[in-house]
Design an enzyme around this catalytic site. Sequence first.
Site, PDB file in Angstrom:
ATOM      1  CE1 TYR A 295      -4.110  -1.275  -0.377  1.00 51.66           C
ATOM      2  CE2 TYR A 295      -3.835  -2.381   1.722  1.00 51.66           C
ATOM      3  CZ  TYR A 295      -4.555  -2.172   0.565  1.00 51.66           C
ATOM      4  OH  TYR A 295      -5.711  -2.857   0.345  1.00 51.66           O
TER       5      TYR A 295
ATOM      6  CB  THR B  12      -3.153  -2.870  -3.661  1.00 46.86           C
ATOM      7  OG1 THR B  12      -2.800  -4.243  -3.505  1.00 46.86           O
ATOM      8  CG2 THR B  12      -4.667  -2.736  -3.682  1.00 46.86           C
TER       9      THR B  12
ATOM     10  CG  HIS C  82      -9.909  -4.421  -2.593  1.00 44.71           C
ATOM     11  ND1 HIS C  82      -8.634  -3.942  -2.719  1.00 44.71           N
ATOM     12  CD2 HIS C  82     -10.075  -4.651  -1.266  1.00 44.71           C
ATOM     13  CE1 HIS C  82      -8.066  -3.870  -1.527  1.00 44.71           C
ATOM     14  NE2 HIS C  82      -8.911  -4.309  -0.617  1.00 44.71           N
TER      15      HIS C  82
HETATM   16  C1  LIG Z   1     -10.626  -8.625   5.140  1.00 40.69           C
HETATM   17  C2  LIG Z   1      -9.955  -8.296   3.842  1.00 40.69           C
HETATM   18  C3  LIG Z   1      -8.768  -7.574   3.873  1.00 40.69           C
HETATM   19  C4  LIG Z   1      -8.106  -7.286   2.684  1.00 40.69           C
HETATM   20  N1  LIG Z   1      -6.907  -6.632   2.741  1.00 40.69           N
HETATM   21  C5  LIG Z   1      -6.242  -6.392   1.593  1.00 40.69           C
HETATM   22  C6  LIG Z   1      -4.961  -5.795   1.643  1.00 40.69           C
HETATM   23  O1  LIG Z   1      -4.429  -5.515   2.698  1.00 40.69           O
HETATM   24  N2  LIG Z   1      -4.336  -5.567   0.465  1.00 40.69           N
HETATM   25  C7  LIG Z   1      -4.899  -5.884  -0.748  1.00 40.69           C
HETATM   26  O2  LIG Z   1      -4.296  -5.654  -1.797  1.00 40.69           O
HETATM   27  N3  LIG Z   1      -6.102  -6.478  -0.809  1.00 40.69           N
HETATM   28  C8  LIG Z   1      -6.767  -6.742   0.341  1.00 40.69           C
HETATM   29  N4  LIG Z   1      -7.972  -7.384   0.270  1.00 40.69           N
HETATM   30  C9  LIG Z   1      -8.497  -7.802  -1.046  1.00 40.69           C
HETATM   31  C10 LIG Z   1      -8.015  -9.220  -1.421  1.00 40.69           C
HETATM   32  O3  LIG Z   1      -6.644  -9.221  -1.741  1.00 40.69           O
HETATM   33  C11 LIG Z   1      -8.781  -9.746  -2.636  1.00 40.69           C
HETATM   34  O4  LIG Z   1      -8.672  -8.819  -3.693  1.00 40.69           O
HETATM   35  C12 LIG Z   1     -10.251  -9.999  -2.341  1.00 40.69           C
HETATM   36  O5  LIG Z   1     -10.405 -10.601  -1.079  1.00 40.69           O
HETATM   37  C13 LIG Z   1     -10.840 -10.908  -3.413  1.00 40.69           C
HETATM   38  O6  LIG Z   1     -12.203 -11.105  -3.219  1.00 40.69           O
HETATM   39  P1  LIG Z   1     -12.805 -12.459  -2.581  1.00 40.69           P
HETATM   40  O7  LIG Z   1     -12.171 -12.608  -1.244  1.00 40.69           O
HETATM   41  O8  LIG Z   1     -14.272 -12.178  -2.476  1.00 40.69           O
HETATM   42  O9  LIG Z   1     -12.481 -13.570  -3.521  1.00 40.69           O
HETATM   43  C14 LIG Z   1      -8.657  -7.700   1.454  1.00 40.69           C
HETATM   44  C15 LIG Z   1      -9.844  -8.441   1.437  1.00 40.69           C
HETATM   45  C16 LIG Z   1     -10.480  -8.749   2.611  1.00 40.69           C
HETATM   46  C17 LIG Z   1     -11.723  -9.595   2.553  1.00 40.69           C
HETATM   47  O1  LIG Z   2     -10.082  -4.020   3.994  1.00 40.71           O
HETATM   48  C1  LIG Z   2      -9.561  -4.067   2.889  1.00 40.71           C
HETATM   49  O2  LIG Z   2     -10.152  -4.463   1.882  1.00 40.71           O
HETATM   50  C2  LIG Z   2      -8.211  -3.626   2.721  1.00 40.71           C
HETATM   51  O3  LIG Z   2      -7.714  -3.729   1.645  1.00 40.71           O
HETATM   52  C3  LIG Z   2      -7.427  -3.088   3.787  1.00 40.71           C
HETATM   53  C4  LIG Z   2      -7.028  -1.772   3.718  1.00 40.71           C
HETATM   54  C5  LIG Z   2      -6.260  -1.270   4.737  1.00 40.71           C
HETATM   55  C6  LIG Z   2      -5.874  -2.059   5.762  1.00 40.71           C
HETATM   56  C7  LIG Z   2      -6.284  -3.399   5.814  1.00 40.71           C
HETATM   57  C8  LIG Z   2      -7.037  -3.928   4.811  1.00 40.71           C
END
Ligand SMILES: Cc1cc2nc3c(=O)[nH]c(=O)nc-3n(C[C@H](O)[C@H](O)[C@H](O)COP(=O)(O)O)c2cc1C
Ligand SMILES: O=C(O)C(=O)c1ccccc1
Length: 398
Positions: A161, A187, A294
């Site tokens: 990030y 991302t 996402h």
């Molecule tokens: C709780 C949560 C936290 C996430 N945190 C991040 C993150 O820190 N960085 C990021 O690039 N994507 C983050 N994502 C997105 C995931 O990398 C991914 O794109 C997404 O979960 C895909 O959708 P799906 O879980 O419904 O298959 C997060 C998703 C969730 C559910």
């Molecule tokens: O919650 C999320 O989807 C996510 O990408 C995220 C963003 C900042 C901190 C932790 C997770």
Amino acid sequence: MSPLADFQNEIYLNGLGDERPGLPTDLTRLEGLAERRLSAGAFGYIAGSAGSEATARANRAAFDRLRIVPRMLRDVAVRDLAVEVLGTPMPAPVLLGPVGVQSIFHPDGEPATARAAAACGLTMVLSTAASYTIEEVAAANVTAGADGGEGGQGARWYQLYWPKDRELAVSFLGRARDAGYTTLVVTLDTVTLAWRPRDLDQAYLPFLRGIGVANYFSDPVFQKAVGGPVTDANRGAALMHWAANFGNPGLTWDDLAFLREHWDGPIALKGIQHPDDARRAVDAGMDGVIVSNHGGRQVDGAIASLDALPGVAEAVGDQATVLFDSGIRTGADVVKALALGAKAVLLGRPYCYGLALGGEAGVRHVLRCIQAELELTLALSGHTRPGDLSPEVLARPQ
Ligand SMILES: Cc1cc2nc3c(=O)[nH]c(=O)nc-3n(C[C@H](O)[C@H](O)[C@H](O)COP(=O)(O)O)c2cc1C
Ligand SMILES: O=C(O)C(=O)c1ccccc1
């Protein structure tokens, strides 16, 4: 070779001894079980999406609309799921996508996920917003040796990030490189957190509880900015500094040259949905794009990620590697995404539900299920390798 996938074999053989897998093998059932286990805030955070959650539903509907057309009598006795993605060999085209704040699902958090990934030989993409540090997760990302000590190192990618403070970004990259992370995922779709009603209604944000800031608080550049190591005395100010720095809505395509300069290995951009953006990524010297919305957590009303995949794959051709996430829940989903042009997919919520329900073993369960189901679906549809798949193996019934 056994007609059964390894994990299937193991389950049935244990079953003869009346032992059953502790968690459901239909991974779509994990969400409901996790809801009972987690606090309302933590469950809302993982299960929730942006706005009315229309895009999260669209992600799943896009998979349901597409159907595999199985082919017969094609000798599928020997199957090989292995692929190499951006220089990383993988036993199957499946990665653990970047998910921050994992200690809200289970106290063992990212280190447990890292151990499970290493045990299965799959690549983990570590989030900048992890609840443990880059170094702590790397230390856990090893397989157990024969003597019970440490064995081999797992495959590690790092997700950035990109914070406002460039010096902090460079520090993150240096730490990731030093800790053995080989590929960088940047991302782009979260320059600010979206409107997420489940979290808003419960006034639940992990960071305000100090979860997801481990990499920032442990960083020398961050510490310098807040006047020293984070203690009870400057904790509030440190969280405010984090909030001001986390996202950078001012970024443009021109900024990518800076990252290219500061990272030697492959770089993939995550959050690409438009073919023109995919072309710009190639023009900027990027090695890969991750087609992702996402998980519907950012732009409500956005196109389903699977519907965006064919256009991006066509725009990129063989000039960069195309990966996919958002909505993968089953082995059949993986087959569909690969058929539409992804080289591999990233899992998100399913492995986090596994973590919530069973810690490291729960994540391992999810990884083993998806690989076994992928192998069986591939073989039963008449294919032996991921590279055999193309759009022609799918139908879109009216
Ligand atoms: C709780 C949560 C936290 C996430 N945190 C991040 C993150 O820190 N960085 C990021 O690039 N994507 C983050 N994502 C997105 C995931 O990398 C991914 O794109 C997404 O979960 C895909 O959708 P799906 O879980 O419904 O298959 C997060 C998703 C969730 C559910
Ligand atoms: O919650 C999320 O989807 C996510 O990408 C995220 C963003 C900042 C901190 C932790 C997770």
